[in-house]
Design a protein around this motif. Structure first.
Motif, PDB file in Angstrom:
ATOM      1  N   UNK A 106       0.828  -1.210   0.000  1.00 15.03           N
ATOM      2  CA  UNK A 106       0.000   0.000   0.000  1.00 15.03           C
ATOM      3  C   UNK A 106       0.861   1.259   0.000  1.00 15.03           C
ATOM      4  N   UNK A 107       1.885   1.268   0.836  1.00 17.48           N
ATOM      5  CA  UNK A 107       2.749   2.451   0.908  1.00 17.48           C
ATOM      6  C   UNK A 107       3.483   2.646  -0.420  1.00 17.48           C
ATOM      7  N   UNK A 108       3.911   1.535  -1.019  1.00 16.56           N
ATOM      8  CA  UNK A 108       4.642   1.638  -2.280  1.00 16.56           C
ATOM      9  C   UNK A 108       3.746   2.207  -3.387  1.00 16.56           C
ATOM     10  N   UNK A 109       2.489   1.790  -3.430  1.00 18.51           N
ATOM     11  CA  UNK A 109       1.571   2.342  -4.438  1.00 18.51           C
ATOM     12  C   UNK A 109       1.334   3.820  -4.167  1.00 18.51           C
ATOM     13  N   UNK A 110       1.133   4.159  -2.893  1.00 13.74           N
ATOM     14  CA  UNK A 110       0.896   5.574  -2.550  1.00 13.74           C
ATOM     15  C   UNK A 110       2.081   6.428  -2.991  1.00 13.74           C
ATOM     16  N   UNK A 111       3.300   5.898  -2.794  1.00 12.84           N
ATOM     17  CA  UNK A 111       4.493   6.651  -3.205  1.00 12.84           C
ATOM     18  C   UNK A 111       4.564   6.749  -4.723  1.00 12.84           C
ATOM     19  N   UNK A 112       4.331   5.627  -5.410  1.00 12.94           N
ATOM     20  CA  UNK A 112       4.455   5.623  -6.871  1.00 12.94           C
ATOM     21  C   UNK A 112       3.433   6.536  -7.534  1.00 12.94           C
ATOM     22  N   UNK A 113       2.228   6.594  -6.969  1.00 15.60           N
ATOM     23  CA  UNK A 113       1.165   7.396  -7.589  1.00 15.60           C
ATOM     24  C   UNK A 113       1.079   8.803  -6.996  1.00 15.60           C
ATOM     25  N   UNK A 114       1.974   9.120  -6.080  1.00 18.01           N
ATOM     26  CA  UNK A 114       1.907  10.407  -5.358  1.00 18.01           C
ATOM     27  C   UNK A 114       0.502  10.633  -4.797  1.00 18.01           C
TER      28      UNK A 114
ATOM     29  N   UNK B  71       3.624  -3.072   9.743  1.00 15.04           N
ATOM     30  CA  UNK B  71       4.814  -3.820   9.385  1.00 15.04           C
ATOM     31  C   UNK B  71       5.988  -2.826   9.293  1.00 15.04           C
ATOM     32  N   UNK B  72       7.156  -3.162   9.850  1.00 15.34           N
ATOM     33  CA  UNK B  72       8.209  -2.134   9.934  1.00 15.34           C
ATOM     34  C   UNK B  72       8.772  -1.714   8.574  1.00 15.34           C
ATOM     35  N   UNK B  73       8.773  -2.632   7.610  1.00 16.24           N
ATOM     36  CA  UNK B  73       9.268  -2.221   6.289  1.00 16.24           C
ATOM     37  C   UNK B  73       8.363  -1.186   5.646  1.00 16.24           C
ATOM     38  N   UNK B  74       7.068  -1.266   5.944  1.00 12.71           N
ATOM     39  CA  UNK B  74       6.157  -0.270   5.372  1.00 12.71           C
ATOM     40  C   UNK B  74       6.445   1.106   5.967  1.00 12.71           C
ATOM     41  N   UNK B  75       6.822   1.132   7.231  1.00 18.27           N
ATOM     42  CA  UNK B  75       7.109   2.422   7.872  1.00 18.27           C
ATOM     43  C   UNK B  75       8.414   3.003   7.313  1.00 18.27           C
ATOM     44  N   UNK B  76       9.383   2.130   7.125  1.00 18.77           N
ATOM     45  CA  UNK B  76      10.652   2.541   6.511  1.00 18.77           C
ATOM     46  C   UNK B  76      10.407   3.203   5.148  1.00 18.77           C
ATOM     47  N   UNK B  77       9.572   2.537   4.359  1.00 20.27           N
ATOM     48  CA  UNK B  77       9.270   3.030   3.014  1.00 20.27           C
ATOM     49  C   UNK B  77       8.499   4.349   3.079  1.00 20.27           C
ATOM     50  N   UNK B  78       7.555   4.436   4.012  1.00 20.38           N
ATOM     51  CA  UNK B  78       6.762   5.663   4.160  1.00 20.38           C
ATOM     52  C   UNK B  78       7.675   6.830   4.522  1.00 20.38           C
ATOM     53  N   UNK B  79       8.640   6.557   5.388  1.00 20.77           N
ATOM     54  CA  UNK B  79       9.581   7.616   5.781  1.00 20.77           C
ATOM     55  C   UNK B  79      10.435   8.029   4.583  1.00 20.77           C
ATOM     56  N   UNK B  80      10.931   7.040   3.859  1.00 18.28           N
ATOM     57  CA  UNK B  80      11.809   7.316   2.732  1.00 18.28           C
ATOM     58  C   UNK B  80      11.118   8.184   1.684  1.00 18.28           C
ATOM     59  N   UNK B  81       9.858   7.896   1.405  1.00 15.84           N
ATOM     60  CA  UNK B  81       9.149   8.645   0.352  1.00 15.84           C
ATOM     61  C   UNK B  81       8.207   9.712   0.902  1.00 15.84           C
ATOM     62  N   UNK B  82       8.244   9.927   2.233  1.00 13.22           N
ATOM     63  CA  UNK B  82       7.397  10.963   2.815  1.00 13.22           C
ATOM     64  C   UNK B  82       5.907  10.703   2.617  1.00 13.22           C
TER      65      UNK B  82
END
Ligand code: ASP
Ligand code: MG
Length: 402
Positions: free
Chosen positions: A157-165, A212-223
């Motif tokens: 979910x976080x990755x899609x949110x980042x990819x689609x802004x 999940x901690x990887x999702x938080x890592x990703x959310x931080x990385x892409x704001x």
């Protein structure tokens, strides 16, 4: 008006009624004028059930075949949810992870997302459809199905949110947000209005199970700002973001317990250069994660090395150490699995002193002995006896959170 990514966990889509409940939430979001991408997990205990099925066949299944199997769980929930959306008048289409463009590395059962080719999602959105994407799965370069590790749908979910802004990424779950402690054990636990990425990352890593901690890592990385909220009980949840307002001035945001810990002690290691390297190098080669490390000051020519590993790795760790013992010498090797790690987390401790002593005093007043201590800028962890962990959590929670 905007683009909203909504993720629903396994309990939120566990049965027919829950699926229609999710369809209503999605329909409301869309009727408010938003484009919506939905990410779902497998229903209820499906993933565990699939793992159990594999275990009926073999105790050592190939990881590639495990991914082939586990990815089916999410395919069930995306298709059912798309049908439910259609039946309540919301045009929707389901996509598997690979149809949605998830490319991963080749690590079966614990793959990392490399990128998302989002054209398909975007073209479906442009056709006014709600896009329902299977979480937890992707495709590697060999065009094999991969999964992202347990709880991996949050990461999808976080990755899609980042990819689609996306304008917002909402993680719907079976709790109402992020709490100061697990409300199942700590009755006085409070829901937090906000928490920083760093605090959430520590809590997720230290045993809080909400994200999940990887999702938080990703959310931080892409704001990607996250909102954690309940699918069953509509009310504002917890916002996870880079900086919180600290209006409430909370020094400590959470108390967490991790029982997947064991303490290993190697007695009388020669007090000369290179010994720690040899011990921890041997463990690293077996990919065993060492957490807290204590080394006693030398006694004569020897020192003791004491450290923690995940409880489920303890046996392998001891076997590896015994195999390699000629390289670092040392005497007896002990393992103690009767321990837990209790931690406090809060960005506030960077600018306030005395947090550690207040924590230790709360433990002392409850006659709880501390075996090991470790600190970072925003957390303090102690290793204590397993059967004292709940009492310790309550005492520490009482001390810091009113
Ligand atoms: N279904 C997968 C699991 O149970 C992924 C997820 O739920 O996020 O781990
Ligand atoms: Mg699940």
């Amino acid at each position: 008006m905007g683009l909203i990514v909504q993720k629903f966990g396994g309990t939120s889509v566990a049965n027919r009624d829950r699926i229609f409940n999710v369809a209503r939430i999605v329909a409301d979001t869309r009727n408010a004028g938003n484009d919506v991408v939905v990410v779902v997990s497998a229903q209820g205990d499906t993933t565990d059930d699939l793992i159990a099925k594999a275990a009926e066949i073999t105790h050592d299944p190939s990881k590639r075949e495990m991914d082939m199997l586990l990815a089916t769980g999410e395919q069930i929930s995306v298709s059912l949810l798309a049908m439910a959306l259609d039946s309540v008048g919301v045009p929707a289409i389901s996509l598997t992870g690979w149809q949605a463009g998830f490319q991963t590395d080749r690590t079966y059962t614990n793959a990392r997302i490399k990128r998302i080719d989002s054209e398909r999602i975007e073209s479906e959105l442009a056709r006014n459809r709600v896009v329902v994407v299977a979480g937890f799965q992707g495709l590697n370069r060999m065009e094999d199905i991969t999964t992202l590790g347990r709880g991996g749908s949050d990461t999808s979910a976080v990755a899609i949110a980042a990819a689609l802004h996306a304008d917002r990424c909402q993680i719907y779950t079976d709790v109402e947000g992020v709490y100061t402690a697990d409300p199942r054990y700590i009755k006085k636990a409070r829901k937090l209005p906000e928490i920083t990425f760093d605090e959430m990352l520590e809590l997720a890593t230290l045993g809080a199970q909400v994200l999940n901690n990887r999702s938080v890592e990703l959310a931080k990385k892409y704001g990607v700002e996250l909102e954690v909220l309940s699918s069953l009980n509509p009310m504002p949840g917890t916002i996870v973001k880079e900086v919180t307002s600290e209006m409430e001035g909370m020094l400590i945001k959470g108390v967490a317990k991790d029982t997947n810990v064991a303490v290993i002690s190697i007695m009388e290691v020669p007090d000369v250069p290179g010994m720690s390297f040899k011990v921890f190098g041997a463990l690293a080669r077996k990919k065993i994660n060492v957490d807290i490390i204590l080394q006693s000051t030398g006694r004569g020519d020897n020192k003791d090395l004491i450290f923690t590993v995940p409880k489920n790795d303890a046996e392998i760790a001891v076997a590896v150490l015994k195999e390699n013992q000629v390289r670092f010498g040392g005497g007896e090797i002990y393992v103690d699995k009767d321990v837990a790690k209790v931690s406090v987390v809060g960005a506030g401790m960077q600018s306030h002193s005395g947090v550690a002593s207040r924590m230790f005093e709360a433990l002392y007043e409850n006659n709880i002995n501390i075996r090991m201590i470790s600190t970072s800028e925003i957390k303090i962890s102690v290793i204590i006896k397993l059967d004292e962990a709940d009492r310790a959590m309550a005492a520490i929670h009482d001390e810091f959170i009113q």
